[in-house]
Enzyme design. Sequence first.
Site, PDB file in Angstrom:
ATOM      1  N   HIS A  91      36.022 -37.954  -9.134  1.00  0.00           N
ATOM      2  CA  HIS A  91      36.280 -36.957 -10.184  1.00  0.00           C
ATOM      3  C   HIS A  91      37.754 -36.596 -10.063  1.00  0.00           C
ATOM      4  O   HIS A  91      38.299 -36.555  -8.946  1.00  0.00           O
ATOM      5  CB  HIS A  91      35.512 -35.657  -9.965  1.00  0.00           C
ATOM      6  N   ASP A  94      38.380 -34.214  -7.294  1.00  0.00           N
ATOM      7  CA  ASP A  94      38.163 -34.657  -5.907  1.00  0.00           C
ATOM      8  C   ASP A  94      39.491 -35.053  -5.295  1.00  0.00           C
ATOM      9  O   ASP A  94      39.672 -34.985  -4.078  1.00  0.00           O
ATOM     10  CB  ASP A  94      37.305 -35.931  -5.824  1.00  0.00           C
TER      11      ASP A  94
HETATM   12  C1  XLS Z   1      25.329 -35.134  -9.918  1.00  0.00           C
HETATM   13  C2  XLS Z   1      25.895 -36.397 -10.340  1.00  0.00           C
HETATM   14  C3  XLS Z   1      27.398 -36.524 -10.143  1.00  0.00           C
HETATM   15  C4  XLS Z   1      27.915 -37.676 -10.958  1.00  0.00           C
HETATM   16  C5  XLS Z   1      29.390 -37.642 -11.182  1.00  0.00           C
HETATM   17  O1  XLS Z   1      24.115 -34.966  -9.856  1.00  0.00           O
HETATM   18  O2  XLS Z   1      25.206 -37.427  -9.703  1.00  0.00           O
HETATM   19  O3  XLS Z   1      27.704 -36.647  -8.797  1.00  0.00           O
HETATM   20  O4  XLS Z   1      27.569 -38.893 -10.395  1.00  0.00           O
HETATM   21  O5  XLS Z   1      29.796 -36.511 -11.839  1.00  0.00           O
END
Ligand code: XLS
Length: 430
Positions: A91, A94
């Site tokens: 993200h 991140d």
């Molecule tokens: C949350 C999601 C998230 C996505 C990316 O439940 O899995 O981690 O993979 O935003």
Amino acid sequence: MHMEYFKKIPKPVFRYYDPARLVLGKPMGEHLPFAMAWWHNLGSAGRDMFGAETADKSFGARGGAMKLAKAKADAGFEFMERLGLRYFCFHDLDLAPEADTIAETNERLDEISDYILEKMKATGIRCLWGTANLFNNPRYMNGAGSSDSAEVYCFAAAQIKKALDLTVKLGGRGYVFWGGREGYETLLNTDMKLELENVALLMRMAVAYGRSIGFKGDFYIEPKPKEPMKHQYDFDAATAIGFLRAWGLDKDFKLNIEANHATLAGHTFQHELRVAAINGMLGSIDANQGDLLLGWDTDEFPCDIYETTLAMYEVLKAGGLSGGFNFDAKTRRPSNTFEDMFHAFALGMDSYALGLIKAAALIEDGRLDAFMQERYASWRSGIGAEIRSGGMTLERLAERAESLGRPAPPESGRQEYLQRIVNEILFERA
Ligand code: XLS
Ligand code: NI
Ligand code: NI
């Protein structure tokens, strides 16, 4: 040279993962493009609703946000290299935390992505997909694309624009929309129609912008039925596909199917993969595992070989993924050492490797396919073939039914026989 974080940890010995081993004529490494999720592996330190962090993910960094961001990148690349992971997913936030203004945040992101790009060049590690974190900041409490506020929507657009820039800069194969806050808590305050239209408009704008800056990969929706919202609009694969088609987004989008989200939606992982695959929309996988006794997204590393086998069976039948296998998973809160992170990835990689080997064995064995052929034989000739050709009418079928008198009952579905084959292949052959 920066410090080495994992030098003292023995390199994991894989039991099944061997990137060079040929499976159905293709190296295992090509079947299984594994990715590290930046957020879990370098970010999650065990905080939950009832307790503080149990792990230390500061990576020895002192003196500000960018120091930590760079230390994370150093640790992340060292980790991926030691494990032989060839991809990562991220993200925007991140990589570096949000600052007070969009301009400052973007400066941070430019700086850290330059830094990461150098490491990518040096190691050959690549980006599987990028995304924007549109769920953490309080401004997104009512959603991002589905917010009641047009101003919040603009912020979401700004973040997506920058996250797409980063994805293109880092050569990402895909771009994900996981709509964690795109949904509602109560319909008493929700204009569902307007919200869904706005989400679609935002996706359209993202496609237009992405293509304009040279993004050639797939956009993905990652379905999830709930959590954090009570109801999420991208409930499951079928819902997301219907939405994409209704808005003409199906040429640019595929799905990123997460195992834990499938079970939260009341489906098996295999079901979600099949739905995506038969619609030509199986793009990528978030490889984790839930706990069927718990109603939330536990994001565990996959260890259930029955499940990874059936997942890989679907993937092989679909001809592989254009994306990859992102371990959207974290170690359990009490597994709080660096060594646990290595065990976790070795567990996940071996579980998928063994799943691949077993799925290939199921296909080579041929008995499942043979039974399917036989089961649907009545559709390949005679009246069945005529129906399949699309030229039949209800009247003609009704006449045919009358001429049949008492039709023969269908054959046994032979479920237990098929399950015995799966167990035989799982447990009697290596
Ligand atoms: C949350 C999601 C998230 C996505 C990316 O439940 O899995 O981690 O993979 O935003
Ligand atoms: Ni996910
Ligand atoms: Ni998830």
